[in-house]
Design a protein around this motif. Structure first.
Motif, mmCIF file in Angstrom:
data_model
loop_
_atom_site.group_PDB
_atom_site.id
_atom_site.type_symbol
_atom_site.label_atom_id
_atom_site.label_comp_id
_atom_site.label_asym_id
_atom_site.label_seq_id
_atom_site.Cartn_x
_atom_site.Cartn_y
_atom_site.Cartn_z
ATOM 1 N N THR A 183 -7.064 4.316 1.639
ATOM 2 C CA THR A 183 -7.094 5.537 0.837
ATOM 3 C C THR A 183 -7.684 5.293 -0.541
ATOM 4 N N CYS A 184 -6.980 4.610 -1.420
ATOM 5 C CA CYS A 184 -7.501 4.423 -2.783
ATOM 6 C C CYS A 184 -8.035 3.015 -3.023
ATOM 7 N N GLY A 185 -7.543 2.034 -2.259
ATOM 8 C CA GLY A 185 -8.046 0.671 -2.365
ATOM 9 C C GLY A 185 -7.456 -0.169 -3.480
ATOM 10 N N SER A 186 -6.538 0.362 -4.252
ATOM 11 C CA SER A 186 -5.983 -0.412 -5.363
ATOM 12 C C SER A 186 -5.099 -1.567 -4.899
ATOM 13 N N CYS A 187 -4.712 -1.571 -3.645
ATOM 14 C CA CYS A 187 -3.844 -2.625 -3.111
ATOM 15 C C CYS A 187 -4.613 -3.765 -2.456
ATOM 16 N N LEU A 188 -5.924 -3.668 -2.363
ATOM 17 C CA LEU A 188 -6.693 -4.628 -1.579
ATOM 18 C C LEU A 188 -6.605 -6.058 -2.095
ATOM 19 N N ASP A 189 -6.557 -6.248 -3.404
ATOM 20 C CA ASP A 189 -6.441 -7.613 -3.939
ATOM 21 C C ASP A 189 -5.118 -8.247 -3.531
ATOM 22 N N MET A 190 -4.031 -7.503 -3.676
ATOM 23 C CA MET A 190 -2.723 -8.028 -3.298
ATOM 24 C C MET A 190 -2.666 -8.248 -1.789
ATOM 25 N N ALA A 191 -3.215 -7.327 -1.026
ATOM 26 C CA ALA A 191 -3.213 -7.463 0.428
ATOM 27 C C ALA A 191 -3.990 -8.714 0.856
ATOM 28 N N ALA A 192 -5.121 -8.972 0.225
ATOM 29 C CA ALA A 192 -5.921 -10.159 0.544
ATOM 30 C C ALA A 192 -5.158 -11.434 0.221
ATOM 31 N N ASP A 193 -4.480 -11.449 -0.925
ATOM 32 C CA ASP A 193 -3.681 -12.619 -1.301
ATOM 33 C C ASP A 193 -2.561 -12.873 -0.293
ATOM 34 N N LEU A 194 -1.870 -11.822 0.094
ATOM 35 C CA LEU A 194 -0.781 -11.968 1.057
ATOM 36 C C LEU A 194 -1.303 -12.396 2.422
ATOM 37 N N LEU A 195 -2.412 -11.819 2.829
ATOM 38 C CA LEU A 195 -2.991 -12.176 4.116
ATOM 39 C C LEU A 195 -3.380 -13.647 4.142
ATOM 40 N N ALA A 196 -3.971 -14.126 3.061
ATOM 41 C CA ALA A 196 -4.349 -15.543 2.977
ATOM 42 C C ALA A 196 -3.112 -16.439 2.988
ATOM 43 N N CYS A 217 0.867 -1.183 0.000
ATOM 44 C CA CYS A 217 0.000 0.000 0.000
ATOM 45 C C CYS A 217 0.901 1.230 0.000
ATOM 46 N N ILE A 218 1.048 1.836 -1.166
ATOM 47 C CA ILE A 218 1.897 3.023 -1.309
ATOM 48 C C ILE A 218 1.283 4.208 -0.560
ATOM 49 N N CYS A 219 -0.029 4.344 -0.641
ATOM 50 C CA CYS A 219 -0.705 5.492 -0.016
ATOM 51 C C CYS A 219 -0.430 5.592 1.482
ATOM 52 N N ASN A 220 -0.395 4.435 2.153
ATOM 53 C CA ASN A 220 -0.237 4.430 3.605
ATOM 54 C C ASN A 220 1.063 3.782 4.061
ATOM 55 N N GLY A 221 1.940 3.447 3.123
ATOM 56 C CA GLY A 221 3.260 2.926 3.453
ATOM 57 C C GLY A 221 3.252 1.578 4.158
ATOM 58 N N VAL A 222 2.338 0.685 3.750
ATOM 59 C CA VAL A 222 2.235 -0.635 4.383
ATOM 60 C C VAL A 222 3.018 -1.638 3.538
ATOM 61 N N THR A 223 3.875 -2.411 4.214
ATOM 62 C CA THR A 223 4.721 -3.372 3.518
ATOM 63 C C THR A 223 4.181 -4.797 3.666
ATOM 64 N N ASP A 224 4.734 -5.693 2.848
ATOM 65 C CA ASP A 224 4.357 -7.105 2.965
ATOM 66 C C ASP A 224 4.783 -7.659 4.324
ATOM 67 N N HIS A 225 5.857 -7.146 4.886
ATOM 68 C CA HIS A 225 6.308 -7.583 6.212
ATOM 69 C C HIS A 225 5.256 -7.236 7.274
ATOM 70 N N GLN A 226 4.669 -6.058 7.174
ATOM 71 C CA GLN A 226 3.636 -5.652 8.127
ATOM 72 C C GLN A 226 2.388 -6.526 7.977
ATOM 73 N N ILE A 227 2.057 -6.906 6.758
ATOM 74 C CA ILE A 227 0.909 -7.783 6.533
ATOM 75 C C ILE A 227 1.195 -9.163 7.108
ATOM 76 N N ARG A 228 2.418 -9.651 6.943
ATOM 77 C CA ARG A 228 2.815 -10.939 7.518
ATOM 78 C C ARG A 228 2.699 -10.886 9.046
ATOM 79 N N GLU A 229 3.185 -9.816 9.653
ATOM 80 C CA GLU A 229 3.087 -9.679 11.108
ATOM 81 C C GLU A 229 1.634 -9.647 11.569
#
Length: 69
Positions: free
Chosen positions: A37-50, A4-16
């Protein structure tokens, strides 16, 4: 890697977050701001979270040895 570029969230933070018990994208958004913010990262975030959440499950083979009385 930034997910998430808008809010500076990394894959490491999603893993944690996944290892801390986060199981839904809405909870991930509340905890990290990912997708808020914009929501364009939600698909990738969901995949990583799963993916990261699936590695959090611990096998408990001893349960198979338990006898029901």
């Amino acid at each position: 890697m930034y997910v998430c570029i808008c809010n500076g969230v990394t894959d490491h933070q999603i893993r944690e977050a996944a290892h801390s018990g986060v199981t839904s994208v809405s909870e991930l958004t509340m905890r990290t701001g990912c997708g808020a913010t914009c929501g364009s990262c939600l698909d990738m975030a969901a995949d990583l979270l799963a993916r990261f959440g699936a590695t959090h499950d611990l096998p408990l083979p001893v349960l198979g040895l338990a006898q029901v009385a």
